[in-house]
Design an enzyme around this catalytic site. Structure first.
Site, PDB file in Angstrom:
ATOM      1  N   LYS A 108       0.839  -1.193   0.000  1.00 54.16           N
ATOM      2  CA  LYS A 108       0.000   0.000   0.000  1.00 54.16           C
ATOM      3  C   LYS A 108       0.878   1.249   0.000  1.00 54.16           C
ATOM      4  O   LYS A 108       1.857   1.353   0.756  1.00 54.16           O
ATOM      5  CB  LYS A 108      -0.916   0.010   1.225  1.00 54.16           C
ATOM      6  CG  LYS A 108      -2.011  -1.042   1.187  1.00 54.16           C
ATOM      7  CD  LYS A 108      -3.067  -0.703   0.156  1.00 54.16           C
ATOM      8  CE  LYS A 108      -4.249  -1.649   0.248  1.00 54.16           C
ATOM      9  NZ  LYS A 108      -5.338  -1.275  -0.697  1.00 54.16           N
ATOM     10  N   LYS A 216     -13.583  -7.697  -7.627  1.00 56.54           N
ATOM     11  CA  LYS A 216     -13.925  -8.145  -6.287  1.00 56.54           C
ATOM     12  C   LYS A 216     -15.379  -8.592  -6.284  1.00 56.54           C
ATOM     13  O   LYS A 216     -16.259  -7.875  -6.780  1.00 56.54           O
ATOM     14  CB  LYS A 216     -13.710  -7.016  -5.274  1.00 56.54           C
ATOM     15  CG  LYS A 216     -12.268  -6.511  -5.245  1.00 56.54           C
ATOM     16  CD  LYS A 216     -12.075  -5.354  -4.274  1.00 56.54           C
ATOM     17  CE  LYS A 216     -10.622  -4.881  -4.288  1.00 56.54           C
ATOM     18  NZ  LYS A 216     -10.375  -3.747  -3.367  1.00 56.54           N
TER      19      LYS A 216
END
Length: 333
Positions: A108, A216
């Site tokens: 991240k 997703k």
């Protein structure tokens, strides 16, 4: 699929609050509503800020898993990446220690309040810990165009597999992709938010704005809906999760296992970031792979992690609001 009765959904629901081992997306706990359906377990866990319309996609996924079941797989296991949140470089080793044999790591970046130097140090620490792993970064739309160009120039020497949603919007991705190519940086761009949060999830593919897409199951309305999007987009796909419990991760694994082609490791390893879960054993990767075993919530763990009464009521109201959106769609269809 015909919607089951709302009362039955709520009767079969359990609301949990799970502790995380590290701060992720600004939280140290994750709440979710799990549904013990006639065909299996479903998960409804849209992030807290999402409204009823956006959350309705997540509910559609939960109901598909709980009432319709998961599609047949074409593979026995799926490779997954480790995920390193926006921690200090000194903490990278502690995070990676929670994963078993990852061959790919997503890092991240672009965290609010941090600098590019923090991102570079974090990626460098991952590379030092796992010299042969594939690396990818995820900015969650956190950079402007100029910031993204500077960041990708700084990170390109680490031979990134790709950069996930470095900037916001389809136009922003397309412009950045052109600039990356012009500068010869050799970094592929993946679209995430520009797929799962877009009114038209295929628009990014038509615009040629990304090299691959991230899909997703929950935000796209279920496994079968996500499979259709991948097929119609015609781009390589990475299956990922949204900090799901073991129940949601197993649904994501079903999506990955049903894809005709799976060229990238999946972002389904975030179960390793939980300090507690609902399945026994928890659905985490071994040797960088998730098997396709059956996963359900354990009654004792449901009880141990049951959310406070006021949070349970809040989630049940949220289900009702999302259900109203789905019911309205069926009425007008």
């Amino acid at each position: 699929m015909q919607l089951p009765d709302l009362d039955e959904i709520l009767e079969r629901s359990h609301v949990v609050r799970l502790p995380l081992s590290v701060r992720f997306r600004g939280v140290t706990e994750r709440e979710a509503l799990l549904i013990d359906g006639p065909a299996g377990w479903g998960e409804f866990s849209p992030f807290l800020e999402y409204g009823a319309a956006e959350s309705s996609r997540w509910l559609a996924c939960a109901l598909e898993a709980a009432w319709e079941g998961l599609p047949a797989p074409v593979r026995d296991s799926v490779p997954v990446n480790a995920t390193v949140p926006a921690v200090a470089a000194a903490d990278v080793g502690r995070v990676l220690a929670r994963y078993d044999g990852p061959g790919t790591v997503k890092v991240k970046v672009a965290e609010a309040g941090q600098e590019l130097a923090d991102d570079v140090a974090r990626v460098r620490a991952v590379r030092a810990a796992l010299p042969h792993a594939k690396l990818r970064v995820d900015a969650n739309q956190g950079w402007s165009h100029s910031e993204a160009v500077a960041a990708l120039e700084a990170l390109a020497p680490f031979e990134l597999e790709y950069a996930e949603q470095p900037v916001a919007g389809i136009d922003g991705l397309a412009r950045l992709r052109e600039e990356v190519a012009r500068r010869g940086l050799g970094v592929a761009l993946a679209a995430d938010e520009s797929v799962r949060k877009a009114e038209d999830p295929l628009a990014v593919a038509r615009a040629g704005a990304a090299d691959l897409i991230v899909v997703k199951a929950q935000p796209l309305g279920g496994v079968r809906a996500a499979l259709r999007i991948v097929r119609e987009a015609g781009l390589p796909a990475v299956v990922s999760s949204a900090l799901d419990t073991s129940v949601g991760l197993r649904i994501g694994a079903a999506l990955a296992a049903a894809l005709p082609s799976l060229p990238y490791a999946c972002g389904l390893g975030t179960g390793s970031l939980f300090a507690g879960d609902v399945a026994a054993p928890a659905y985490v990767a071994r040797g960088g792979e998730l098997d396709l075993r059956e996963v359900g919530a354990d009654p004792e763990l449901l009880a141990a992690h049951r959310a406070p009464a006021e949070r349970e009521a809040w989630w049940r109201e949220r289900v009702a609001a999302a259900y109203s959106v789905l019911a309205g769609e069926q009425t007008t269809a």
